[in-house]
Write a protein that holds these residues in place. Sequence first.
Motif, PDB file in Angstrom:
ATOM      1  N   ARG A 183      44.240  24.878  41.326  1.00 45.72           N
ATOM      2  CA  ARG A 183      44.123  25.673  40.112  1.00 45.72           C
ATOM      3  C   ARG A 183      45.249  26.704  40.094  1.00 45.72           C
ATOM      4  NH1 ARG A 183      38.807  29.013  39.499  1.00 45.72           N
ATOM      5  NH2 ARG A 183      39.711  29.988  41.329  1.00 45.72           N
ATOM      6  N   VAL A 184      45.876  26.785  38.958  1.00 42.85           N
ATOM      7  CA  VAL A 184      46.948  27.766  38.812  1.00 42.85           C
ATOM      8  C   VAL A 184      46.505  28.801  37.798  1.00 42.85           C
ATOM      9  CG1 VAL A 184      49.326  28.157  38.138  1.00 42.85           C
ATOM     10  CG2 VAL A 184      48.694  26.055  39.314  1.00 42.85           C
ATOM     11  N   ALA A 185      46.477  30.052  38.232  1.00 45.53           N
ATOM     12  CA  ALA A 185      46.083  31.117  37.320  1.00 45.53           C
ATOM     13  C   ALA A 185      47.287  31.566  36.515  1.00 45.53           C
ATOM     14  CB  ALA A 185      45.520  32.290  38.107  1.00 45.53           C
ATOM     15  N   ALA A 186      47.127  31.574  35.200  1.00 43.78           N
ATOM     16  CA  ALA A 186      48.246  31.989  34.371  1.00 43.78           C
ATOM     17  C   ALA A 186      48.530  33.472  34.548  1.00 43.78           C
ATOM     18  CB  ALA A 186      47.952  31.675  32.914  1.00 43.78           C
ATOM     19  N   LYS A 187      47.468  34.246  34.641  1.00 41.70           N
ATOM     20  CA  LYS A 187      47.658  35.678  34.857  1.00 41.70           C
ATOM     21  C   LYS A 187      47.582  35.969  36.351  1.00 41.70           C
ATOM     22  CE  LYS A 187      45.535  37.001  30.492  1.00 41.70           C
ATOM     23  NZ  LYS A 187      44.370  37.651  29.861  1.00 41.70           N
ATOM     24  N   GLY A 188      48.221  37.038  36.772  1.00 39.64           N
ATOM     25  CA  GLY A 188      48.138  37.428  38.156  1.00 39.64           C
ATOM     26  C   GLY A 188      46.706  37.807  38.507  1.00 39.64           C
ATOM     27  N   ARG A 189      46.259  37.424  39.709  1.00 36.85           N
ATOM     28  CA  ARG A 189      44.895  37.703  40.108  1.00 36.85           C
ATOM     29  C   ARG A 189      44.817  39.057  40.792  1.00 36.85           C
ATOM     30  NH1 ARG A 189      42.564  33.066  43.488  1.00 36.85           N
ATOM     31  NH2 ARG A 189      44.514  33.253  44.607  1.00 36.85           N
ATOM     32  N   THR A 190      43.603  39.582  40.836  1.00 35.74           N
ATOM     33  CA  THR A 190      43.398  40.849  41.531  1.00 35.74           C
ATOM     34  C   THR A 190      43.460  40.591  43.034  1.00 35.74           C
ATOM     35  OG1 THR A 190      41.023  40.498  41.526  1.00 35.74           O
ATOM     36  CG2 THR A 190      41.962  41.731  39.666  1.00 35.74           C
ATOM     37  N   PRO A 191      43.648  41.652  43.841  1.00 35.38           N
ATOM     38  CA  PRO A 191      43.770  41.440  45.291  1.00 35.38           C
ATOM     39  C   PRO A 191      42.525  40.843  45.918  1.00 35.38           C
ATOM     40  CG  PRO A 191      44.592  43.596  44.678  1.00 35.38           C
ATOM     41  CD  PRO A 191      43.958  43.023  43.440  1.00 35.38           C
ATOM     42  N   ARG A 192      41.356  41.062  45.316  1.00 36.95           N
ATOM     43  CA  ARG A 192      40.127  40.648  45.982  1.00 36.95           C
ATOM     44  C   ARG A 192      40.063  39.142  46.247  1.00 36.95           C
ATOM     45  NH1 ARG A 192      34.135  42.862  44.412  1.00 36.95           N
ATOM     46  NH2 ARG A 192      33.031  41.947  46.165  1.00 36.95           N
ATOM     47  N   PRO A 193      40.253  38.290  45.242  1.00 38.09           N
ATOM     48  CA  PRO A 193      40.200  36.851  45.546  1.00 38.09           C
ATOM     49  C   PRO A 193      41.366  36.386  46.418  1.00 38.09           C
ATOM     50  CG  PRO A 193      40.781  37.219  43.248  1.00 38.09           C
ATOM     51  CD  PRO A 193      40.376  38.537  43.795  1.00 38.09           C
ATOM     52  N   ILE A 194      42.485  37.080  46.320  1.00 40.72           N
ATOM     53  CA  ILE A 194      43.637  36.682  47.156  1.00 40.72           C
ATOM     54  C   ILE A 194      43.344  36.926  48.625  1.00 40.72           C
ATOM     55  CG2 ILE A 194      46.037  37.245  47.731  1.00 40.72           C
ATOM     56  CD1 ILE A 194      46.468  37.909  44.788  1.00 40.72           C
ATOM     57  N   TRP A 195      42.705  38.049  48.925  1.00 42.92           N
ATOM     58  CA  TRP A 195      42.545  38.458  50.317  1.00 42.92           C
ATOM     59  C   TRP A 195      41.175  38.129  50.897  1.00 42.92           C
ATOM     60  CZ3 TRP A 195      46.455  39.512  53.308  1.00 42.92           C
ATOM     61  CH2 TRP A 195      47.654  39.913  52.714  1.00 42.92           C
ATOM     62  N   ARG A 196      40.275  37.532  50.076  1.00 39.10           N
ATOM     63  CA  ARG A 196      38.916  37.299  50.570  1.00 39.10           C
ATOM     64  C   ARG A 196      38.917  36.443  51.834  1.00 39.10           C
ATOM     65  NH1 ARG A 196      36.610  34.161  46.606  1.00 39.10           N
ATOM     66  NH2 ARG A 196      36.234  35.986  45.308  1.00 39.10           N
TER      67      ARG A 196
ATOM     68  N   MET B 162      50.693  34.710  46.314  1.00 38.20           N
ATOM     69  CA  MET B 162      49.438  33.990  46.091  1.00 38.20           C
ATOM     70  C   MET B 162      48.741  34.406  44.800  1.00 38.20           C
ATOM     71  SD  MET B 162      49.313  31.940  48.585  1.00 38.20           S
ATOM     72  CE  MET B 162      47.649  31.291  48.489  1.00 38.20           C
ATOM     73  N   ARG B 163      49.442  35.131  43.946  1.00 33.85           N
ATOM     74  CA  ARG B 163      48.803  35.601  42.715  1.00 33.85           C
ATOM     75  C   ARG B 163      48.405  34.450  41.796  1.00 33.85           C
ATOM     76  NH1 ARG B 163      52.771  40.290  40.796  1.00 33.85           N
ATOM     77  NH2 ARG B 163      54.119  38.509  41.108  1.00 33.85           N
ATOM     78  N   ARG B 164      49.179  33.361  41.854  1.00 34.54           N
ATOM     79  CA  ARG B 164      48.945  32.296  40.877  1.00 34.54           C
ATOM     80  C   ARG B 164      48.163  31.113  41.443  1.00 34.54           C
ATOM     81  NH1 ARG B 164      51.854  32.839  36.313  1.00 34.54           N
ATOM     82  NH2 ARG B 164      53.517  34.385  36.292  1.00 34.54           N
ATOM     83  N   ILE B 165      47.974  31.060  42.711  1.00 36.36           N
ATOM     84  CA  ILE B 165      47.296  29.890  43.279  1.00 36.36           C
ATOM     85  C   ILE B 165      46.176  30.316  44.202  1.00 36.36           C
ATOM     86  CG2 ILE B 165      49.274  28.342  43.117  1.00 36.36           C
ATOM     87  CD1 ILE B 165      49.843  28.931  46.054  1.00 36.36           C
TER      88      ILE B 165
ATOM     89  N   SER C 150      55.113  23.118  34.218  1.00 41.65           N
ATOM     90  CA  SER C 150      54.429  21.838  34.362  1.00 41.65           C
ATOM     91  C   SER C 150      52.978  21.939  33.911  1.00 41.65           C
ATOM     92  CB  SER C 150      54.497  21.353  35.809  1.00 41.65           C
ATOM     93  OG  SER C 150      53.700  22.187  36.620  1.00 41.65           O
ATOM     94  N   HIS C 151      52.340  23.065  34.148  1.00 40.55           N
ATOM     95  CA  HIS C 151      50.953  23.223  33.725  1.00 40.55           C
ATOM     96  C   HIS C 151      50.854  23.518  32.239  1.00 40.55           C
ATOM     97  CE1 HIS C 151      48.369  22.887  37.254  1.00 40.55           C
ATOM     98  NE2 HIS C 151      49.522  23.023  37.872  1.00 40.55           N
ATOM     99  N   ASP C 152      51.861  24.108  31.661  1.00 34.61           N
ATOM    100  CA  ASP C 152      51.863  24.308  30.212  1.00 34.61           C
ATOM    101  C   ASP C 152      51.755  22.973  29.503  1.00 34.61           C
ATOM    102  OD1 ASP C 152      51.948  26.985  30.272  1.00 34.61           O
ATOM    103  OD2 ASP C 152      54.124  27.164  30.056  1.00 34.61           O
ATOM    104  N   VAL C 153      52.395  21.973  30.085  1.00 35.85           N
ATOM    105  CA  VAL C 153      52.392  20.658  29.457  1.00 35.85           C
ATOM    106  C   VAL C 153      51.088  19.931  29.716  1.00 35.85           C
ATOM    107  CG1 VAL C 153      53.506  18.399  29.458  1.00 35.85           C
ATOM    108  CG2 VAL C 153      54.883  20.480  29.582  1.00 35.85           C
ATOM    109  N   SER C 154      50.632  19.998  30.978  1.00 31.03           N
ATOM    110  CA  SER C 154      49.494  19.159  31.349  1.00 31.03           C
ATOM    111  C   SER C 154      48.152  19.822  31.113  1.00 31.03           C
ATOM    112  CB  SER C 154      49.607  18.774  32.827  1.00 31.03           C
ATOM    113  OG  SER C 154      49.580  19.952  33.605  1.00 31.03           O
ATOM    114  N   SER C 155      48.121  21.127  30.924  1.00 35.15           N
ATOM    115  CA  SER C 155      46.838  21.793  30.793  1.00 35.15           C
ATOM    116  C   SER C 155      46.850  22.741  29.602  1.00 35.15           C
ATOM    117  CB  SER C 155      46.539  22.581  32.076  1.00 35.15           C
ATOM    118  OG  SER C 155      45.414  23.380  31.882  1.00 35.15           O
ATOM    119  N   PRO C 156      46.370  22.266  28.444  1.00 36.67           N
ATOM    120  CA  PRO C 156      46.335  23.116  27.266  1.00 36.67           C
ATOM    121  C   PRO C 156      45.481  24.364  27.480  1.00 36.67           C
ATOM    122  CG  PRO C 156      45.855  20.832  26.710  1.00 36.67           C
ATOM    123  CD  PRO C 156      45.876  20.925  28.172  1.00 36.67           C
TER     124      PRO C 156
END
Lengths: 300, 71
Positions: free
Chosen positions: B2-15, A79-82, A286-292
């Motif tokens: 929303r897709v985060a390009a960088k890895g998020r910290t544990p806090r928002p993941i586990w809230r 879940m790191r990215r979403i 896919s997001h590289d393309v659609s989201s600058p």
Amino acid sequence: VGSAADPKALHWIKFDAHTGQALKQSKSFSGDGHSFLEVLLNLHRNLFAGLPGELFMGSMALLFVIALVSGGVIYGPFMRRIDFGSVRVNHSPRLKWLDLHNLTGIVLLAWMLVVGATGVINELATPLFGLWQMTDVKAMLAPMRGQPVPADSELSSPQAAFDTVKTALPDMIANSVVFPGAPFGSPYHYLIWTKGREPLTSRLFSPVLVDARSGAFISAMKMPWYLRALELSRPLHFGDYGGMPLKIIWVLLDLVTIGVLGSGLYLWLSRRTSSITQAEAELVASHDVSSPTLSREAAE
Amino acid sequence: MRVAAKGRTPRPIWRWPVVLAILTVFGLLSALLGQGGLWWMFIVDRTSDSARCHCCLFFNGGKDLMPRPKQ
């Protein structure tokens, strides 16, 4: 009710506490277990295999708990990215099912852990009661060892035993009477199961011994902690303590849990055909393309 | 979504998982301990979870319903 000489004749009778009228009488214990719910309960509890079946199902419940814990551990990296609640439906089916599995699994994790852990405890009921009989009950009956067991004609009135307990323990409700000589009782006593009056204490049963000959109050036994844990685990496992609304919730949560298990099986079976890393790479691309904006963030 | 390009910290993941777990355990125990009415929070909690899942699946094309920052 029954005699120790013929255990197959044992059965229970439910009486009206006010009129003494017999309300319901069970079949003999050996003849029980043929209704639809009894069949399902036996299947769920021990696969009709007695103690080995109970231990097998208990080990399955333990594996279920281990799977839940391991699933919780790997939830974070996935879940790191979403955001929480995201389901990526516009990508591969496997990614969609992964998100659904993660979402439903994490939402129900606490409930599934409670049901799984209490399931493990419930399946240990037979060994735990055996341990109690071999330790506490044996120690309590030790002074009476060797004494003659009272004959049927010597028994005092069970109603008098019931009344004795009610007088001695006014805060408790006398729930049932086990006659002297029954397998889970004492040969020298009426064993009267009592429970409290509060919602919590009404789940906690305590046995009280009344001398079978004299009808005198002997003692109220203190149940060990592991049997208290067993008593508390039953309602939390079966969800039968909040009326019909809680039962309906339990059914719904069970169905979703089956979905979590099924999706987990699908993800495991399909792991060779597509990797999560590939799917993640596809998503980021896919997001590289659609989201600058995202691309700039990624570059930073 | 929303897709985060960088890895998020544990806090928002586990809230949210932690909030849901606390509500679940609180609801189960309050019903068992008989502190009248509190266990309805469990129903509300479960219902909101269910609604969220259904909305994700059927009404929003599977996209996330979390508030999005305006761009």
